[in-house]
Design a protein around this motif. Structure first.
Motif, mmCIF file in Angstrom:
data_model
loop_
_atom_site.group_PDB
_atom_site.id
_atom_site.type_symbol
_atom_site.label_atom_id
_atom_site.label_comp_id
_atom_site.label_asym_id
_atom_site.label_seq_id
_atom_site.Cartn_x
_atom_site.Cartn_y
_atom_site.Cartn_z
ATOM 1 N N LEU A 2 0.824 -1.208 0.000
ATOM 2 C CA LEU A 2 0.000 0.000 0.000
ATOM 3 C C LEU A 2 0.859 1.260 0.000
ATOM 4 C CD1 LEU A 2 -2.830 -1.042 2.505
ATOM 5 C CD2 LEU A 2 -3.079 -0.653 0.054
ATOM 6 N N ALA A 3 1.985 1.193 0.738
ATOM 7 C CA ALA A 3 2.891 2.348 0.801
ATOM 8 C C ALA A 3 3.454 2.673 -0.573
ATOM 9 C CB ALA A 3 4.015 2.072 1.780
ATOM 10 N N GLU A 4 3.607 1.630 -1.401
ATOM 11 C CA GLU A 4 4.154 1.823 -2.743
ATOM 12 C C GLU A 4 3.076 2.187 -3.757
ATOM 13 O OE1 GLU A 4 6.187 -1.787 -3.578
ATOM 14 O OE2 GLU A 4 7.775 -1.451 -2.092
ATOM 15 N N SER A 5 1.830 2.154 -3.325
ATOM 16 C CA SER A 5 0.723 2.498 -4.216
ATOM 17 C C SER A 5 0.027 3.739 -3.658
ATOM 18 C CB SER A 5 -0.263 1.328 -4.307
ATOM 19 O OG SER A 5 -1.298 1.629 -5.197
ATOM 20 N N LYS A 6 0.667 4.881 -3.883
ATOM 21 C CA LYS A 6 0.223 6.126 -3.258
ATOM 22 C C LYS A 6 -1.177 6.543 -3.706
ATOM 23 C CE LYS A 6 4.932 7.824 -2.650
ATOM 24 N NZ LYS A 6 5.931 8.878 -2.965
ATOM 25 N N GLU A 7 -1.490 6.318 -4.994
ATOM 26 C CA GLU A 7 -2.809 6.716 -5.496
ATOM 27 C C GLU A 7 -3.917 5.919 -4.799
ATOM 28 O OE1 GLU A 7 -5.080 7.590 -9.732
ATOM 29 O OE2 GLU A 7 -3.380 6.207 -9.675
ATOM 30 N N LEU A 8 -3.656 4.628 -4.570
ATOM 31 C CA LEU A 8 -4.632 3.784 -3.882
ATOM 32 C C LEU A 8 -4.852 4.270 -2.457
ATOM 33 C CD1 LEU A 8 -6.453 1.324 -3.605
ATOM 34 C CD2 LEU A 8 -4.422 -0.071 -3.181
ATOM 35 N N VAL A 9 -3.763 4.627 -1.767
ATOM 36 C CA VAL A 9 -3.867 5.111 -0.399
ATOM 37 C C VAL A 9 -4.696 6.396 -0.353
ATOM 38 C CG1 VAL A 9 -2.588 6.063 1.558
ATOM 39 C CG2 VAL A 9 -1.736 4.032 0.373
ATOM 40 N N LEU A 31 -3.714 -13.940 -1.008
ATOM 41 C CA LEU A 31 -4.859 -13.067 -1.273
ATOM 42 C C LEU A 31 -5.447 -13.300 -2.669
ATOM 43 C CD1 LEU A 31 -3.693 -9.660 0.261
ATOM 44 C CD2 LEU A 31 -5.226 -11.340 1.255
ATOM 45 N N THR A 32 -5.014 -14.379 -3.316
ATOM 46 C CA THR A 32 -5.516 -14.663 -4.667
ATOM 47 C C THR A 32 -7.004 -14.994 -4.664
ATOM 48 O OG1 THR A 32 -4.765 -16.953 -4.381
ATOM 49 C CG2 THR A 32 -3.338 -15.468 -5.629
ATOM 50 N N ILE A 33 -7.596 -15.177 -3.485
ATOM 51 C CA ILE A 33 -9.042 -15.415 -3.395
ATOM 52 C C ILE A 33 -9.810 -14.290 -4.086
ATOM 53 C CG2 ILE A 33 -9.087 -14.300 -1.117
ATOM 54 C CD1 ILE A 33 -11.453 -16.012 -0.395
ATOM 55 N N PHE A 34 -9.238 -13.074 -4.070
ATOM 56 C CA PHE A 34 -9.917 -11.935 -4.662
ATOM 57 C C PHE A 34 -9.815 -11.934 -6.184
ATOM 58 C CE2 PHE A 34 -8.656 -10.654 -0.387
ATOM 59 C CZ PHE A 34 -9.880 -10.246 0.126
ATOM 60 N N LEU A 35 -8.957 -12.789 -6.731
ATOM 61 C CA LEU A 35 -8.775 -12.853 -8.174
ATOM 62 C C LEU A 35 -9.616 -13.951 -8.801
ATOM 63 C CD1 LEU A 35 -4.889 -12.485 -8.295
ATOM 64 C CD2 LEU A 35 -6.612 -10.677 -8.328
ATOM 65 N N LYS A 62 -10.637 -0.449 -7.305
ATOM 66 C CA LYS A 62 -10.789 -1.892 -7.457
ATOM 67 C C LYS A 62 -9.630 -2.486 -8.249
ATOM 68 C CE LYS A 62 -13.840 -5.346 -9.527
ATOM 69 N NZ LYS A 62 -15.133 -5.573 -10.233
ATOM 70 N N LYS A 63 -9.281 -1.824 -9.360
ATOM 71 C CA LYS A 63 -8.183 -2.309 -10.196
ATOM 72 C C LYS A 63 -6.865 -2.324 -9.423
ATOM 73 C CE LYS A 63 -5.832 -1.403 -14.590
ATOM 74 N NZ LYS A 63 -4.477 -1.384 -14.015
ATOM 75 N N GLN A 64 -6.594 -1.248 -8.680
ATOM 76 C CA GLN A 64 -5.330 -1.167 -7.946
ATOM 77 C C GLN A 64 -5.296 -2.145 -6.763
ATOM 78 O OE1 GLN A 64 -3.699 2.675 -7.150
ATOM 79 N NE2 GLN A 64 -4.538 3.587 -9.014
ATOM 80 N N LEU A 65 -6.447 -2.382 -6.156
ATOM 81 C CA LEU A 65 -6.504 -3.367 -5.074
ATOM 82 C C LEU A 65 -6.197 -4.768 -5.593
ATOM 83 C CD1 LEU A 65 -9.539 -2.359 -2.799
ATOM 84 C CD2 LEU A 65 -7.179 -2.738 -2.070
ATOM 85 N N LEU A 66 -6.743 -5.082 -6.757
ATOM 86 C CA LEU A 66 -6.470 -6.391 -7.354
ATOM 87 C C LEU A 66 -4.995 -6.524 -7.714
ATOM 88 C CD1 LEU A 66 -9.621 -6.903 -9.607
ATOM 89 C CD2 LEU A 66 -9.072 -8.059 -7.472
ATOM 90 N N ASP A 67 -4.360 -5.437 -8.142
ATOM 91 C CA ASP A 67 -2.918 -5.458 -8.427
ATOM 92 C C ASP A 67 -2.130 -5.750 -7.159
ATOM 93 O OD1 ASP A 67 -3.251 -4.942 -11.096
ATOM 94 O OD2 ASP A 67 -3.039 -2.768 -10.895
ATOM 95 N N VAL A 68 -2.564 -5.164 -6.043
ATOM 96 C CA VAL A 68 -1.909 -5.429 -4.752
ATOM 97 C C VAL A 68 -2.087 -6.896 -4.379
ATOM 98 C CG1 VAL A 68 -1.999 -4.965 -2.268
ATOM 99 C CG2 VAL A 68 -2.093 -3.066 -3.891
#
Length: 398
Positions: free
Chosen positions: A325-332, A365-369, A352-358
């Motif tokens: 999350l720290a590396e995904s500033k836009e998501l934060v 956490l692949t359950i979300f994919l 949603k797209k950025q959360l799936l990337d995380v």
């Protein structure tokens, strides 16, 4: 700490906790009663009977069932083969599962020749405890599906005794179980929603038998002669009691049926009474945790179970998630904004797209994919702000 969802959990479990559910000098009744006390017979495991205490808080029902199945298989191996060698056990249980490999049990596609026995066994056990593909049904029916896992233990014992699995042993055992459950339910004077549901769950949970729909109207029409061991008879009695159970009171006809079944199986009267007492105590104590006994709202239990699973995943991966999350500033920024106002459609799609990337960067956490996994994203989003710095959430300020 053991993670039953990661490779290597069997080796770690053997080395760290040394399974000792039933030392081989203990008799079959003691082994069975110890196993039943863990909830494995009833499909709702509350503890693991290992030599050293094993904390299962935070595990999913699937993870608990995997360890419970391994534990029970090793226990019956000790009891029957009079052997505590874990390497020999792994070889024998792999040979057993290769023997019973049913249609649709797609293990051959997943197991590689150069893998260790323990890794192969992990894959088999993981496949074996899978319940319904439908997520709502899965959370709702796992008690019945998991209760039938003990058939594997009985079949493994039969395999060890005869150096092969008796012809149609599992199919006939499943037929007996379905017949007993059907007969047990006919003894009830007041039918409930549980009764029709229960027989449907049993019918869809058996793996080796195609239910013919033939109505069984008496015990003598069932092939009870194949039940040669006390373990088989104890198990059949407990499933019958489980089918009849609906409250703390038992009708006269229900009690008569259980006593007739016990007499037919040549069990002592005290065990029949013990069986009835055990199921009453267990379900009365854990009823609120078992979705089947909350038939009125399976969707709620699906949501509750899914929420708990997400919390477990976040807890286990908190540090890695914080880093991503720290590396995904836009998501934060989007997450922080969502605590102050409703996001618009475009912002929600982007989050949603950025959360799936995380999620892609954290294997567990692949359950979300997976198909339908996006339904769980609101739950993930709900809990993520708790691991962000408080400065991102003004609603948390006093």
């Amino acid at each position: 700490m053991i993670n039953p969802s990661a490779h290597g959990w069997i080796d770690k479990f053997f080395s760290k906790y040394y399974l000792l559910n039933s030392p081989y000098e203990i008799d079959s009744k003691d082994f069975y009663c110890r196993t039943r006390a863990t909830g494995f017979i009833y499909g709702h495991v509350i503890s693991i009977g290992s030599f050293k205490p094993l904390l299962i808080k935070g595990w999913t029902s699937e993870e608990i069932s995997k360890v419970a199945l391994l534990n029970s298989l090793f226990g019956i191996y000790q009891l029957t083969a009079k052997n505590q060698d874990k390497s020999e056990f792994s070889k024998m249980v792999l040979k057993f599962y290769n023997t019973i490999n049913p249609e649709g049990f797609s293990l051959l596609k997943k197991i590689l020749p150069n893998e260790s026995d323990s890794i192969k066994l992990e894959k088999i056990i993981s496949e074996r405890v899978q319940t319904n593909d439908n997520m709502v049904s899965k959370n709702f029916s796992h008690i019945v599906t998991n209760a039938l896992l003990f058939i594997d233990v009985l079949a493994f014992q039969n395999f060890l005794i005869n150096n092969e699995l008796s012809k149609n042993y599992i199919q006939k055992t499943e037929e007996i179980i379905l017949g007993i459950v059907s007969l047990a339910l006919t003894t009830k004077s007041n039918k409930t929603l549980y009764d029709d549901l229960l027989i449907k769950l049993f019918e869809t949970s058996v793996r080796y038998t195609k239910f013919s729909g033939t109505k069984i109207d008496s015990l003598d029409k069932l092939p009870l002669e194949i039940l040669q061991t006390n373990l088989e008879k104890y198990y059949i009695m407990d499933l019958a009691a489980m089918a009849i159970w609906n409250d703390s009171e038992m009708e006269k006809k229900e009690a008569e049926f259980l006593h007739e079944l016990g007499y037919t199986l040549q069990l002592e009267k005290y065990y029949i009474l013990e069986c009835i007492s055990a199921i009453n105590q267990f379900i009365n104590k854990y009823k609120a945790e078992i979705p089947y006994f909350n038939y009125s709202n399976p969707i709620k239990h699906f949501y509750d179970q899914s929420t708990q699973n997400v919390v477990n995943l976040i807890t286990r991966n908190k540090k890695r998630l914080q880093k991503e999350l720290a590396e995904s500033k836009e998501l934060v920024v989007l997450l922080a904004t969502s605590t102050q106002r409703e996001l618009d459609t475009q912002e929600k799609k982007k989050m949603k797209k950025q959360l799936l990337d995380v999620c892609k960067t954290i294997p567990s956490l692949t359950i979300f994919l997976l198909p339908g996994g996006s339904l769980l994203l609101p739950i993930l989003i709900k809990f993520i702000p708790q691991i962000l710095p408080s400065s991102f959430n003004e609603n948390l300020d006093n």
